[in-house]
Motif scaffolding. Structure first.
Motif, mmCIF file in Angstrom:
data_model
loop_
_atom_site.group_PDB
_atom_site.id
_atom_site.type_symbol
_atom_site.label_atom_id
_atom_site.label_comp_id
_atom_site.label_asym_id
_atom_site.label_seq_id
_atom_site.Cartn_x
_atom_site.Cartn_y
_atom_site.Cartn_z
ATOM 1 N N VAL A 87 0.807 -1.218 0.000
ATOM 2 C CA VAL A 87 0.000 0.000 0.000
ATOM 3 C C VAL A 87 0.840 1.268 0.000
ATOM 4 N N SER A 88 2.136 1.148 0.278
ATOM 5 C CA SER A 88 3.007 2.324 0.240
ATOM 6 C C SER A 88 3.503 2.629 -1.165
ATOM 7 N N GLY B 265 -1.713 5.167 2.244
ATOM 8 C CA GLY B 265 -2.078 3.963 1.499
ATOM 9 C C GLY B 265 -3.572 3.680 1.484
#
Length: 232
Positions: free
Chosen positions: A59-60, A113
């Protein structure tokens, strides 16, 4: 059959979400950073052929979010529930030795994120049946509950997540998509540790009750797994 996307599902609360939702008969896309190493999740997929799809997601990294949405669209023609569960907590932070790398990475994973994942999934959610967005936050992100110094990167990032999702609750309201922030309690996971007070299965069952009850009238609320409202 409900179509559900869960981030950070290789262990802990995410894995428990997948387990309980599959038991309900849902069709699940479960994400993790490295599916090849997600043994428990892959075993769960083998036990539910055709109903659990394991896909990569960090998600980063925005590029992996875009790829996830493309792959999810091949599995689902709409999304009924998005559960933003992926998160990180770096232990041992001390005042006087905080570093920018830890704080920035934690913020990217825990706050930025989930907002970007939700934004990217908006079109799929619009095609869902009574679509919803649920986010695993934490009481540690409650400014009203902050009584001591501890886990600063995690706490700051969860407070930011709360604001981000309240913003998205307003953005998604015209599409009929409610958004919820959830505190799972101090759950016995790898993150929570063995001395935590709440069994993961109990925490997830409680959070699912809150997700089931979510409507536009209750969108943007911050609640715990027992159904109590939390201060911001």
């Amino acid at each position: 059959m409900q179509r559900i996307l869960i981030t950070g599902a290789n262990r802990g609360l995410g894995l428990e979400f997948a387990t309980q939702l599959l038991a309900r008969g849902a069709h699940v896309v479960a994400t993790c950073r490295d599916p090849a190493k997600a043994n428990a999740l892959n075993h769960l997929a083998a036990a539910h052929p055709g109903r659990l799809h394991v896909l990569p997601l960090d998600v980063s990294q925005p590029a992996t979010i875009d790829e996830l949405v493309r792959e999810t669209a091949l599995v689902f023609d709409g999304l009924d529930t998005l559960i933003n569960n992926a998160g990180v907590l770096v232990p041992g932070e001390r005042f006087g030795s905080l570093d920018v790398q830890t704080m920035e990475h934690t913020f990217r994973v825990n706050a930025v994120g989930p907002v970007l994942v939700t934004q990217a999934c908006a079109d799929l959610l619009r095609r869902g049946t009574t679509p919803k967005v649920a986010n695993v936050s934490s009481q540690l992100g409650s400014i009203g509950h902050c009584g001591s110094f501890g886990t600063p990167s995690y706490s700051i990032s969860k407070a930011a997540l709360n604001m981000g999702m309240v913003q998205l609750a307003h953005a998604l309201e015209p599409d009929g998509i409610p958004v919820l922030l959830l505190h799972p309690g101090w759950a016995r996971t790898d993150m929570g540790g063995p001395n935590a007070q709440v069994d993961p299965a109990v925490a997830v069952a409680g959070m699912l009750r809150e997700i089931d009850a979510l409507t536009l009238k209750t969108s943007g609320r911050f609640r715990d797994w027992q159904g109590h409202d939390l201060p911001w």
